[in-house]
Design an enzyme around this catalytic site. Sequence first.
Site, PDB file in Angstrom:
ATOM      1  N   ARG A  36       0.827  -1.213   0.000  1.00  0.00           N
ATOM      2  CA  ARG A  36       0.000   0.000   0.000  1.00  0.00           C
ATOM      3  C   ARG A  36       0.860   1.261   0.000  1.00  0.00           C
ATOM      4  O   ARG A  36       0.482   2.267  -0.607  1.00  0.00           O
ATOM      5  CB  ARG A  36      -0.927   0.001   1.213  1.00  0.00           C
ATOM      6  CG  ARG A  36      -2.052  -0.993   1.031  1.00  0.00           C
ATOM      7  CD  ARG A  36      -2.892  -1.107   2.263  1.00  0.00           C
ATOM      8  NE  ARG A  36      -4.146  -1.762   1.952  1.00  0.00           N
ATOM      9  CZ  ARG A  36      -4.992  -2.207   2.863  1.00  0.00           C
ATOM     10  NH1 ARG A  36      -4.713  -2.076   4.143  1.00  0.00           N
ATOM     11  NH2 ARG A  36      -6.111  -2.784   2.503  1.00  0.00           N
ATOM     12  N   LYS A 219     -18.923 -16.876   2.035  1.00  0.00           N
ATOM     13  CA  LYS A 219     -20.377 -16.784   2.177  1.00  0.00           C
ATOM     14  C   LYS A 219     -21.086 -16.103   1.024  1.00  0.00           C
ATOM     15  O   LYS A 219     -20.627 -15.076   0.519  1.00  0.00           O
ATOM     16  CB  LYS A 219     -20.696 -15.994   3.453  1.00  0.00           C
ATOM     17  CG  LYS A 219     -20.360 -16.748   4.711  1.00  0.00           C
ATOM     18  CD  LYS A 219     -20.809 -15.946   5.897  1.00  0.00           C
ATOM     19  CE  LYS A 219     -20.772 -16.794   7.153  1.00  0.00           C
ATOM     20  NZ  LYS A 219     -21.140 -15.991   8.313  1.00  0.00           N
ATOM     21  N   GLY A 375      -8.539  -9.017  -1.202  1.00  0.00           N
ATOM     22  CA  GLY A 375      -8.154  -9.983  -0.182  1.00  0.00           C
ATOM     23  C   GLY A 375      -7.371 -11.209  -0.609  1.00  0.00           C
ATOM     24  O   GLY A 375      -6.231 -11.130  -1.080  1.00  0.00           O
ATOM     25  N   GLY A 398     -12.789  -4.292   0.324  1.00  0.00           N
ATOM     26  CA  GLY A 398     -14.155  -3.827   0.568  1.00  0.00           C
ATOM     27  C   GLY A 398     -14.616  -2.821  -0.470  1.00  0.00           C
ATOM     28  O   GLY A 398     -15.754  -2.873  -0.960  1.00  0.00           O
TER      29      GLY A 398
HETATM   30  P1  AMP Z   1     -14.139 -14.076   1.451  1.00  0.00           P
HETATM   31  O1  AMP Z   1     -13.491 -13.158   2.419  1.00  0.00           O
HETATM   32  O2  AMP Z   1     -15.632 -14.056   1.489  1.00  0.00           O
HETATM   33  O3  AMP Z   1     -13.581 -13.939   0.044  1.00  0.00           O
HETATM   34  O4  AMP Z   1     -13.812 -15.529   1.942  1.00  0.00           O
HETATM   35  C1  AMP Z   1     -12.522 -16.001   2.055  1.00  0.00           C
HETATM   36  C2  AMP Z   1     -12.551 -17.235   2.898  1.00  0.00           C
HETATM   37  O5  AMP Z   1     -13.330 -18.224   2.280  1.00  0.00           O
HETATM   38  C3  AMP Z   1     -11.192 -17.831   3.107  1.00  0.00           C
HETATM   39  O6  AMP Z   1     -10.863 -17.685   4.457  1.00  0.00           O
HETATM   40  C4  AMP Z   1     -11.379 -19.295   2.725  1.00  0.00           C
HETATM   41  O7  AMP Z   1     -10.777 -20.175   3.632  1.00  0.00           O
HETATM   42  C5  AMP Z   1     -12.877 -19.461   2.763  1.00  0.00           C
HETATM   43  N1  AMP Z   1     -13.314 -20.603   1.953  1.00  0.00           N
HETATM   44  C6  AMP Z   1     -13.143 -20.788   0.646  1.00  0.00           C
HETATM   45  N2  AMP Z   1     -13.605 -22.005   0.293  1.00  0.00           N
HETATM   46  C7  AMP Z   1     -14.093 -22.596   1.398  1.00  0.00           C
HETATM   47  C8  AMP Z   1     -14.689 -23.856   1.673  1.00  0.00           C
HETATM   48  N3  AMP Z   1     -14.873 -24.750   0.730  1.00  0.00           N
HETATM   49  N4  AMP Z   1     -15.046 -24.117   2.946  1.00  0.00           N
HETATM   50  C9  AMP Z   1     -14.835 -23.201   3.914  1.00  0.00           C
HETATM   51  N5  AMP Z   1     -14.282 -22.003   3.717  1.00  0.00           N
HETATM   52  C10 AMP Z   1     -13.909 -21.688   2.469  1.00  0.00           C
END
Ligand code: AMP
Length: 417
Positions: A36, A219, A375, A398
Amino acid sequence: MRQHIDSYNFTGKKAIVRVDFNVPLDENFNITDDTRIRRAMPTLKKVLASGGSVIIMSHLGRPKKVDPKFSLKHIVKHVSDCLGVPVKFAPDCQKADEEAKALKPGEALLLENLRYYAEEEGKPRGLAEDASEEEVAAAKKAVKESQKAFTAKLASYADCYINDAFGTAHRAHASTAFIAKYFPNDKMFGYLMEGEIEAIDNVLKNAKRPFTAIIGGAKVSSKLGVLENLLPIVDNMILGGGIGYTFVKAQGGKIGESLHEEELIPKAKEILAKAKELGTNIYLAPQTLIVQTFDNDAPSKLVPTIEIPDDWEGVDCGPESSKFWREVILNSKTVLWNGPVGVFEMPNFARGTLAIAQDLADASAAGAYTLVGGGDSVAAVTQMGFADKVSYVSTGGGAMLEAMEGKILPGVAAIME
Ligand code: AMP
């Protein structure tokens, strides 16, 4: 009216520049990733080289009061090294009149952490847990009121304002948005912001087709706005990681113990139906790597994603999914990627995510425009050494997500208005 950094006359002027120096520090206050800081350098150097001086402002972490742990003094030396001039430090961002006044052309001053003050975010602090609604409303009103003086003070230090903090562009804070009002004819984006805005436009407004979005992560709920906004814009949508299982279940697949959001199954069905109506292809993972215990060294096996046994959960997409998705990605002219397609933090479950990073690098080499937004996807391309093999790596998780949701970012709007 918005100005442009390349044509603005900085000679003898002081520019107050909002940057995102919210860098990770280890327990000895060493910077563990200075991306950054480095990404803000072109803007700061441009002002200095054009005969101006810079007053640099940023937040660091989430302090709720003055807390030396979050002091920007820890990074002064590194910023000086990167900038090539000794950077002065103002230990209170609200009492920097003298330091600002003394700045000469070619000099730089860094203000202490903006978030030492509640006024930066404009949110009340220290409210009792049992505060009444009236008390909360009064505290909110008070901080909004004092935010005006806080912002005016920052503005008083300079002749022009540059926003180069994409990481906080989705926040309507004093230094990211409100300060712009004090510079109606002397406000502009820095180079980093310009690059990010161009990258957003390249996918949301000017995408070459076919356009594929790869959305992974944990999620559905946190990416629902992105899915709904992109659905009518893209040709293909690859849904992986935790997000994919809600969709697999919505289609009647057996997902065992895999991460999913039961309450979003109706929404997933709606999205799948809408995709059909729009002619947008949705590509879920045909194959999944599963484990019984959530452990990097747990015994694993590969199964079709629609047949995950009870007591097992998906932790990465299988090689067959990677092969299937690779073909879609390499046939695309525009690719947007956000979110890992497996539990990327655990080395044994990172293969699928690293394969996507490889696919993006290969698609870029073949002439596609590829944007990595946010991220873990950024960590994956960086880990593979591909950061300069894709078209653009966003610095704002974000902020990029909100842009992909189709939202106007307050930090962008404040300059454009
Ligand atoms: P996000 O911040 O929503 O992009 O989510 C990232 C997170 O999703 C990371 O910490 C990953 O470990 C998690 N993730 C990705 N695939 C899976 C999965 N199959 N089961 C559980 N967590 C997951």
